[in-house]
Write a protein that holds these residues in place. Sequence first.
Motif, short mmCIF file in Angstrom:
data_model
loop_
_atom_site.label_atom_id
_atom_site.label_comp_id
_atom_site.label_asym_id
_atom_site.label_seq_id
_atom_site.Cartn_x
_atom_site.Cartn_y
_atom_site.Cartn_z
N MET A 38 43.54 37.64 24.85
CA MET A 38 42.28 38.00 24.22
C MET A 38 41.89 39.45 24.51
O MET A 38 41.86 39.88 25.66
CB MET A 38 41.16 37.08 24.70
N MET A 39 41.62 40.17 23.43
CA MET A 39 41.00 41.49 23.49
C MET A 39 39.49 41.30 23.31
O MET A 39 39.05 40.64 22.37
CB MET A 39 41.55 42.38 22.38
N VAL A 40 38.71 41.86 24.21
CA VAL A 40 37.25 41.86 24.07
C VAL A 40 36.81 43.29 23.79
O VAL A 40 37.22 44.22 24.50
CB VAL A 40 36.56 41.33 25.34
N THR A 41 36.00 43.49 22.75
CA THR A 41 35.50 44.82 22.43
C THR A 41 34.00 44.86 22.68
O THR A 41 33.28 43.92 22.35
CB THR A 41 35.82 45.21 20.98
N VAL A 42 33.55 45.95 23.29
CA VAL A 42 32.17 46.05 23.76
C VAL A 42 31.52 47.31 23.20
O VAL A 42 31.88 48.43 23.56
CB VAL A 42 32.11 46.07 25.30
N ALA A 43 30.57 47.12 22.31
CA ALA A 43 29.79 48.24 21.75
C ALA A 43 28.33 48.06 22.17
O ALA A 43 28.01 47.28 23.07
CB ALA A 43 29.94 48.29 20.24
N GLY A 44 27.43 48.79 21.51
CA GLY A 44 26.03 48.69 21.87
C GLY A 44 25.79 49.20 23.28
O GLY A 44 26.52 50.05 23.79
N ALA A 45 24.77 48.66 23.91
CA ALA A 45 24.41 49.08 25.28
C ALA A 45 24.60 47.90 26.23
O ALA A 45 23.76 47.62 27.09
CB ALA A 45 22.97 49.57 25.32
N GLY A 240 49.07 34.15 19.64
CA GLY A 240 49.09 35.60 19.74
C GLY A 240 47.85 36.17 20.40
O GLY A 240 47.32 35.60 21.37
N ILE A 241 47.36 37.28 19.88
CA ILE A 241 46.26 38.00 20.51
C ILE A 241 44.98 37.79 19.71
O ILE A 241 44.97 37.99 18.49
CB ILE A 241 46.58 39.50 20.62
N GLY A 242 43.92 37.39 20.39
CA GLY A 242 42.63 37.20 19.75
C GLY A 242 41.75 38.43 19.88
O GLY A 242 42.03 39.33 20.69
N PHE A 243 40.69 38.45 19.09
CA PHE A 243 39.81 39.61 19.00
C PHE A 243 38.38 39.12 19.09
O PHE A 243 37.87 38.49 18.16
CB PHE A 243 40.05 40.31 17.66
N PHE A 244 37.72 39.40 20.22
CA PHE A 244 36.34 38.97 20.44
C PHE A 244 35.47 40.22 20.44
O PHE A 244 35.53 41.02 21.38
CB PHE A 244 36.20 38.21 21.75
N GLN A 245 34.69 40.40 19.39
CA GLN A 245 33.97 41.65 19.16
C GLN A 245 32.48 41.50 19.43
O GLN A 245 31.80 40.70 18.79
CB GLN A 245 34.19 42.12 17.72
N ILE A 246 31.98 42.28 20.37
CA ILE A 246 30.55 42.31 20.68
C ILE A 246 29.96 43.55 20.02
O ILE A 246 30.27 44.68 20.39
CB ILE A 246 30.30 42.34 22.19
N ALA A 247 29.15 43.33 18.99
CA ALA A 247 28.53 44.39 18.19
C ALA A 247 29.60 45.08 17.34
O ALA A 247 30.73 44.63 17.23
CB ALA A 247 27.75 45.37 19.05
#
Length: 330
Positions: A38-45, A240-247
């Motif tokens: 799992m890839m976690v992406t972190v945007a925002g604050a 495979g690889i997952g994509f967990f997107q925050i913002a």
Amino acid sequence: MSTPVSDFIRHHYRHFNAATLIDAADGYVSHLERGGKMMVTVAGAMSTAELGLSLAEMIRAGKVDAITCTGANLEEDVFNLVAHDHYVRIPNYRDLGPEDEKKLEDSGLNRVTDTCIPEEQAFRAIEEHILALWKRADDAGERYFPHEFMYQLLREKLTADDYHIDPKDSWLLAACERDLPIFVPGWEDSTLGNIFVSHVVQGHLAKFSTVKSGPEYMGRLIEWYREESRPAMADKSNPGIGFFQIAGGIAGDFPICVVPLIHQDMGDEVPYWGYFCQISDSTTSYGSYSGAVPNEKISWGKLAIDTPKFVIESDATIVAPLIFARVLGW
């Protein structure tokens, strides 16, 4: 075994965004149980919102295999780590006028919604340490990625005596402990990125290239995706690889492009992203990519027809910790 948070949301969250939260969390668990990464992406604050309280546990528990984040989230977890006691919360931030905001600036308080980051205790305190690391690399002709400098900062320049919070609540410390891959596109759009540029322009540092850039991060991401996709290439039951997107924003837009890059621009084979979830209050409007529904990503070669896809249109500061609680079995 009773899991109070998970039991609560499973009982009460039955419809609409709440039901999608459960489905997305269950999908995350299933993805990992089937051997996926799992890839976690972190945007925002989110770092200033102290997402580290749950994200650090996710990292230490092996529920996160890589992170893509904005430069602000990379540095703000460290600012919170060493200056939390000096932060100022302003619950009535919606009532502030321009004059009130100017007073905050004059006081060295940089506001992020309801929280002010103190310039002297956070930015300038870290600048002293990180500048020494930049200077060392610059003089030696060495080059590192932004997150690698931050790992050096945590390993060499900061000690437990500098911490204002429990170190277990810092997601960057947890990532550093695991030497987790981190990708930070657009790092120059951050406080430390601005500070680095200022030192080069003033002649304190010799080269902009001492800090590696976004295209080099994409090159590293290609290597990482290919390597971590090998089990899914060999075994079709592996998701495979997952994509967990925050913002939204660059933290999500940058890494998801690696799949069509490999397919279309390099002519090589890798699996599509095997799971997709986005938490965002953005909606599709006037070209708003951050609010685009997942099916649009199929047309760009990022997701497959059968990729599990979830969109939770809500406040990430509320939703992400609840999903993490379910994944962690809390």
